[in-house]
Design an enzyme around this catalytic site. Structure first.
Site, PDB file in Angstrom:
ATOM      1  N   CYS A 115       0.853  -1.187   0.000  1.00  0.00           N
ATOM      2  CA  CYS A 115       0.000   0.000   0.000  1.00  0.00           C
ATOM      3  C   CYS A 115       0.899   1.251   0.000  1.00  0.00           C
ATOM      4  O   CYS A 115       1.728   1.417  -0.888  1.00  0.00           O
ATOM      5  CB  CYS A 115      -0.945  -0.050   1.195  1.00  0.00           C
ATOM      6  SG  CYS A 115      -2.094   1.327   1.387  1.00  0.00           S
ATOM      7  N   ASP A 165      -8.404  -0.706  -8.323  1.00  0.00           N
ATOM      8  CA  ASP A 165      -7.741  -0.018  -7.223  1.00  0.00           C
ATOM      9  C   ASP A 165      -8.006   1.474  -7.332  1.00  0.00           C
ATOM     10  O   ASP A 165      -7.524   2.140  -8.252  1.00  0.00           O
ATOM     11  CB  ASP A 165      -6.233  -0.296  -7.265  1.00  0.00           C
ATOM     12  CG  ASP A 165      -5.521   0.079  -5.978  1.00  0.00           C
ATOM     13  OD1 ASP A 165      -5.920   1.083  -5.361  1.00  0.00           O
ATOM     14  OD2 ASP A 165      -4.573  -0.629  -5.601  1.00  0.00           O
ATOM     15  N   HIS A 197      -7.372  -3.687  -4.259  1.00  0.00           N
ATOM     16  CA  HIS A 197      -6.285  -3.202  -3.395  1.00  0.00           C
ATOM     17  C   HIS A 197      -6.185  -4.052  -2.133  1.00  0.00           C
ATOM     18  O   HIS A 197      -7.183  -4.433  -1.539  1.00  0.00           O
ATOM     19  CB  HIS A 197      -6.570  -1.741  -3.029  1.00  0.00           C
ATOM     20  CG  HIS A 197      -5.483  -1.074  -2.266  1.00  0.00           C
ATOM     21  ND1 HIS A 197      -4.397  -0.493  -2.875  1.00  0.00           N
ATOM     22  CD2 HIS A 197      -5.311  -0.878  -0.933  1.00  0.00           C
ATOM     23  CE1 HIS A 197      -3.602   0.023  -1.961  1.00  0.00           C
ATOM     24  NE2 HIS A 197      -4.130  -0.195  -0.768  1.00  0.00           N
TER      25      HIS A 197
END
Length: 230
Positions: A115, A165, A197
């Site tokens: 991330c 995402d 994601h």
């Protein structure tokens, strides 16, 4: 398995979670946190890397602050308020601390980030090309004019990204891969079809965890790290 340690990061003291393999030694890998902070999920990633034979160090970039997996607004605030220069110093200090440890073998390290940490993986590879030999970013990548100078990256890169995402779209992945390849970098950035994601994260905060894919990717990227760092 792991423990919190302190190390120098420029003029300040920093902390991180260190996990070591049962063998007692192995190549070093920096683990860069998600936007939640240095939580149990990232510690678990470091532990699993230690199970795979690495000495893994996850620096605490929020200096003790955490957001729960239900607190996305807080996570965003923590990420946006984190001083970039301090984060860079913390990660660079973690590299030096890892290389200085007797358990760490070799003269270079790998970096794995998730991330926000995926984006920061590129930053660390660009700011420490002397030490970072392999980089594995997940989901995140730099974009815009404020990103790092990726021309300085010397590491080989194997990246993994999501098809759906809202934070880091696949179009940007393809543009970055082409940009790096045009520079002569050794890079493969894969957009995994049918994923969202954080598909590697067992905490499943976004209801996107793909256990089957995660179990497929683990030996791929750990094998890549061993190939370069052993």
């Amino acid at each position: 398995m792991g423990q919190m340690i302190e190390f120098a990061a420029g003029d300040i003291d920093a902390r991180g979670y260190l996990a070591t393999p049962e063998s007692g030694s192995g190549p070093g890998v920096i683990v860069v946190q998600e936007w939640w902070g240095l939580d149990s999920g990232i510690k678990g990633m470091a532990d699993r890397l230690a199970d795979n034979g690495f000495v893994a160090l996850a620096p605490d970039l929020y200096h003790g602050e955490l957001a729960e997996h239900t607190e996305m607004d807080k996570a965003g605030e923590l990420m946006n308020s984190m001083p970039p220069e301090r984060a860079a110093a913390d990660m660079s200090g973690a590299v030096d601390a890892l290389l200085a440890r007797s358990e760490t073998t070799g003269d270079g390290v790998g970096v794995v980030g998730f991330c926000m940490g995926g984006m920061l993986t590129f930053l660390l590879a660009a700011t420490r090309p002397d030490a970072v030999k392999a980089a594995v970013p997940f989901y995140g990548y730099p974009s815009g004019d404020d990103g790092p100078d990726v021309s300085k990256i010397e590491a080989r890169i194997q990246g993994h990204f999501a098809e759906t995402d809202d934070f880091f779209g696949p179009e940007g992945v393809r543009e970055l891969e082409q940009k790096l390849q045009d520079m002569g970098k050794q890079v493969t950035l894969t957009v995994h079809q049918g994923t969202g994601h954080a598909f590697m994260s067992p905490h499943d905060a976004l209801d996107t965890y793909d256990e089957q894919l995660a179990e497929t990717i683990w030996p791929q990227f750990t094998g890549f790290l061993h190939e370069i760092l052993d």
